[in-house]
Design a protein around this motif. Structure first.
Motif, short mmCIF file in Angstrom:
data_model
loop_
_atom_site.label_atom_id
_atom_site.label_comp_id
_atom_site.label_asym_id
_atom_site.label_seq_id
_atom_site.Cartn_x
_atom_site.Cartn_y
_atom_site.Cartn_z
N GLN A 149 -24.34 -32.12 20.53
CA GLN A 149 -24.22 -33.38 19.79
C GLN A 149 -24.84 -34.55 20.56
O GLN A 149 -25.38 -35.48 19.96
CB GLN A 149 -22.74 -33.71 19.56
N LEU A 150 -24.78 -34.48 21.88
CA LEU A 150 -25.22 -35.60 22.72
C LEU A 150 -26.66 -35.47 23.19
O LEU A 150 -27.16 -36.36 23.88
CB LEU A 150 -24.29 -35.72 23.93
N ARG A 151 -27.31 -34.39 22.83
CA ARG A 151 -28.70 -34.22 23.25
C ARG A 151 -29.57 -35.36 22.73
O ARG A 151 -29.51 -35.72 21.55
CB ARG A 151 -29.26 -32.88 22.75
N GLY A 152 -30.31 -35.96 23.64
CA GLY A 152 -31.21 -37.04 23.25
C GLY A 152 -30.55 -38.38 23.04
O GLY A 152 -31.21 -39.33 22.58
N HIS A 153 -29.27 -38.49 23.38
CA HIS A 153 -28.59 -39.79 23.20
C HIS A 153 -29.26 -40.84 24.08
O HIS A 153 -29.55 -40.62 25.25
CB HIS A 153 -27.11 -39.67 23.56
N LYS A 154 -29.50 -42.01 23.50
CA LYS A 154 -30.27 -43.04 24.20
C LYS A 154 -29.53 -43.67 25.38
O LYS A 154 -30.15 -44.13 26.34
CB LYS A 154 -30.67 -44.15 23.20
N TYR A 155 -28.20 -43.70 25.31
CA TYR A 155 -27.46 -44.48 26.30
C TYR A 155 -26.45 -43.67 27.11
O TYR A 155 -26.30 -43.89 28.31
CB TYR A 155 -26.74 -45.64 25.60
N ILE A 156 -25.75 -42.75 26.48
CA ILE A 156 -24.68 -42.04 27.17
C ILE A 156 -25.27 -40.92 28.03
O ILE A 156 -26.08 -40.12 27.57
CB ILE A 156 -23.68 -41.44 26.18
N ARG A 157 -24.85 -40.88 29.29
CA ARG A 157 -25.29 -39.85 30.22
C ARG A 157 -24.11 -38.97 30.59
O ARG A 157 -22.94 -39.37 30.45
CB ARG A 157 -25.89 -40.48 31.48
N PRO A 158 -24.34 -37.76 31.10
CA PRO A 158 -23.24 -36.86 31.47
C PRO A 158 -22.24 -37.46 32.44
O PRO A 158 -21.04 -37.14 32.36
CB PRO A 158 -23.98 -35.66 32.09
N LYS A 159 -22.68 -38.34 33.31
CA LYS A 159 -21.76 -38.94 34.29
C LYS A 159 -20.75 -39.87 33.63
O LYS A 159 -19.76 -40.26 34.26
CB LYS A 159 -22.55 -39.71 35.36
N ALA A 160 -20.97 -40.19 32.35
CA ALA A 160 -20.07 -41.11 31.65
C ALA A 160 -18.68 -40.52 31.45
O ALA A 160 -17.75 -41.25 31.11
CB ALA A 160 -20.66 -41.49 30.29
N ILE A 161 -18.50 -39.22 31.68
CA ILE A 161 -17.16 -38.63 31.53
C ILE A 161 -16.17 -39.20 32.54
O ILE A 161 -14.96 -39.05 32.39
CB ILE A 161 -17.19 -37.09 31.64
N HIS A 162 -16.68 -39.88 33.58
CA HIS A 162 -15.81 -40.47 34.59
C HIS A 162 -15.39 -41.90 34.24
O HIS A 162 -14.60 -42.51 34.97
CB HIS A 162 -16.51 -40.47 35.96
N ASP A 163 -15.90 -42.41 33.15
CA ASP A 163 -15.57 -43.78 32.72
C ASP A 163 -14.53 -43.70 31.61
O ASP A 163 -14.84 -43.31 30.47
CB ASP A 163 -16.83 -44.48 32.20
N PRO A 164 -13.27 -44.06 31.89
CA PRO A 164 -12.19 -43.93 30.89
C PRO A 164 -12.47 -44.67 29.59
O PRO A 164 -12.11 -44.18 28.51
CB PRO A 164 -10.97 -44.51 31.62
N GLU A 165 -13.10 -45.84 29.67
CA GLU A 165 -13.36 -46.60 28.46
C GLU A 165 -14.38 -45.90 27.55
O GLU A 165 -14.22 -45.86 26.34
CB GLU A 165 -13.85 -48.00 28.82
N ILE A 166 -15.42 -45.33 28.17
CA ILE A 166 -16.43 -44.61 27.38
C ILE A 166 -15.81 -43.35 26.78
O ILE A 166 -16.04 -43.02 25.61
CB ILE A 166 -17.64 -44.25 28.26
N VAL A 167 -15.00 -42.64 27.57
CA VAL A 167 -14.35 -41.43 27.06
C VAL A 167 -13.48 -41.77 25.85
O VAL A 167 -13.52 -41.08 24.83
CB VAL A 167 -13.49 -40.77 28.17
N GLU A 168 -12.70 -42.83 25.97
CA GLU A 168 -11.83 -43.22 24.86
C GLU A 168 -12.63 -43.62 23.62
O GLU A 168 -12.31 -43.22 22.50
CB GLU A 168 -10.92 -44.38 25.28
N GLU A 169 -13.70 -44.39 23.84
CA GLU A 169 -14.48 -44.89 22.72
C GLU A 169 -15.20 -43.77 21.96
O GLU A 169 -15.27 -43.79 20.72
CB GLU A 169 -15.51 -45.91 23.22
N TYR A 170 -15.73 -42.81 22.69
CA TYR A 170 -16.58 -41.80 22.06
C TYR A 170 -15.86 -40.47 21.79
O TYR A 170 -16.49 -39.54 21.28
CB TYR A 170 -17.82 -41.56 22.92
N SER A 171 -14.59 -40.38 22.12
CA SER A 171 -13.86 -39.13 21.86
C SER A 171 -13.68 -38.87 20.37
O SER A 171 -13.44 -37.74 19.96
CB SER A 171 -12.48 -39.17 22.55
N LYS A 172 -13.82 -39.90 19.55
CA LYS A 172 -13.71 -39.72 18.09
C LYS A 172 -15.00 -39.19 17.49
O LYS A 172 -15.00 -38.68 16.38
CB LYS A 172 -13.33 -41.04 17.42
N ASP A 173 -16.09 -39.31 18.24
CA ASP A 173 -17.40 -38.95 17.71
C ASP A 173 -17.98 -37.66 18.29
O ASP A 173 -18.79 -37.00 17.64
CB ASP A 173 -18.41 -40.07 17.98
N TYR A 174 -17.58 -37.32 19.50
CA TYR A 174 -18.20 -36.20 20.18
C TYR A 174 -17.16 -35.25 20.77
O TYR A 174 -16.23 -35.68 21.46
CB TYR A 174 -19.12 -36.70 21.31
#
Length: 367
Positions: free
Chosen positions: A206-231
């Protein structure tokens, strides 16, 4: 077409090697790749069309959740292992499975017995009260059989992943938290989630080619919370964070290592390699694989079980097990992560964790 009740067939290294070159193996891998490619760049919240059959499968899965809701756990506070009420759930699902399958459009009635085995075995092992990548694979096989029977269509591939499979994962979270299912094996699913693998594979697609989110983003709680509904990938990380208190590097070292990979394309291709190597090509998993008319096995037969053969021990149940004659070779029982989370919460805060609150590592092949 002549249907047959699925049974286990792989017992030896030689049989596994035959399976790895078989048409059944090729078709499983091809189906996984097709579904993987179908969700590249797709969010869980995206609109997608559902055939009549796919919509009927969703209704069927709703019925499984109702069985779980109507089967509460028994008092088990003294144990951190699986709750025996899971066996009641398993038996009820197995009992209603034929009726549930009759609701699927254009499904031949004589195929129901074969499909029901994959379906029942997708929810966990009745005897051990555990769950792992082999049971998850049973659900994938069930979907593949439904597509072969034209209940599901090729046009459903995106919906199969983000609607049907994801619905299954959410039901499994209910079962895992309600019945404290133990991870199958002694270390969960190869250092990822304690139970699942495919949500990380499809989730990274689902995240292949995403313009902004990188694999290291799993360590950012805010990003995890925001995108857990989508991915799926972030939803799985959020789930892990909700029941484990330490850093990912301690309880999920494989996911921690994968987060250093630069692109989701490499994560996704690495996940596929890892699935082939650590699930489809591993004897402890594939010795429990079920072969039938849709996924046949025509390789060498297992040797007679006698003497001190490594697998010649008591039958511990499960579909096809008595036909071949081996039991649990998946390691010692492991306490449920939900039981551990509850014990930790009670120890620290006197808080009791209920179902409402909880929705040996190998080198990483990501180069």
């Amino acid at each position: 077409m002549s249907f047959q009740v699925p049974r286990k067939a792989i017992l030896t290294k030689e049989q596994l090697e035959f399976f790895q070159t078989s048409k059944t193996h090729q078709e499983l891998v091809s189906y996984i790749e097709v579904l993987n490619d179908a969700v590249v760049g797709v969010r869980l919240t995206d609109e997608c069309s559902l055939s009549t059959g796919a919509a009927a499968v969703l209704v069927l899965l709703d019925s499984v959740e109702r069985v779980a809701r109507d089967t509460p756990p028994v008092e088990n506070s003294a144990s951190r292992f699986g709750n025996s009420a899971f066996r009641t759930f398993y038996d009820r699902v197995s009992e209603v499975s034929p009726e549930l399958h009759t609701s699927l459009p254009d499904l031949p009635s004589d195929a129901i017995e074969e499909l029901s085995v994959y379906f029942s075995e997708a929810w966990g092992n009745r005897t051990r009260i555990d769950f792992g990548s082999g049971m998850e694979l049973n659900f994938l096989c069930w979907l593949l059989c439904l597509e072969r029977l034209l209940v599901l269509q090729e046009t459903d591939h995106k919906a199969i992943v983000i609607r049907l499979f994801w619905r299954y994962i959410n039901i499994m979270r209910i079962l895992q938290s309600t019945y404290w299912l133990e991870p199958a094996g002694s270390h969960g699913v190869w250092g990822l989630d304690d139970y699942h693998f495919l949500p990380f594979l499809f989730g990274s697609a689902q995240l292949r080619g995403h313009k902004y989110i990188r694999p290291k983003a799993i360590h950012d709680p805010e990003i995890v919370e925001e995108y857990s509904k989508d991915y799926m990938y972030f939803a799985c990380i959020a789930f892990i964070n909700s029941i484990k208190t330490a850093s990912l590097q301690w309880h999920s070292p494989m996911l921690n290592d994968i987060s250093a990979v630069k692109t989701w394309d490499k994560v996704n291709s690495g996940m596929l390699k890892m699935y082939l190597a650590e699930v489809l090509n591993k004897l402890p998993v594939m010795q429990h694989f079920l072969f039938g008319s849709f996924l046949p096995y025509d390789g060498p037969l297992p040797p007679p079980l006698h003497g001190d053969h490594v697998h010649a021990h008591d039958d511990l149940g499960g579909a096809g097990q008595k036909d071949v004659g081996w039991g649990d070779c998946c390691g010692i029982p492991v306490p449920s992560v939900f039981a551990a989370a509850r014990a930790e919460a009670e120890k620290k805060h006197g808080f009791k964790l209920g179902e409402a609150e909880v929705p040996g590592v190998r080198p990483v092949p990501f180069d």
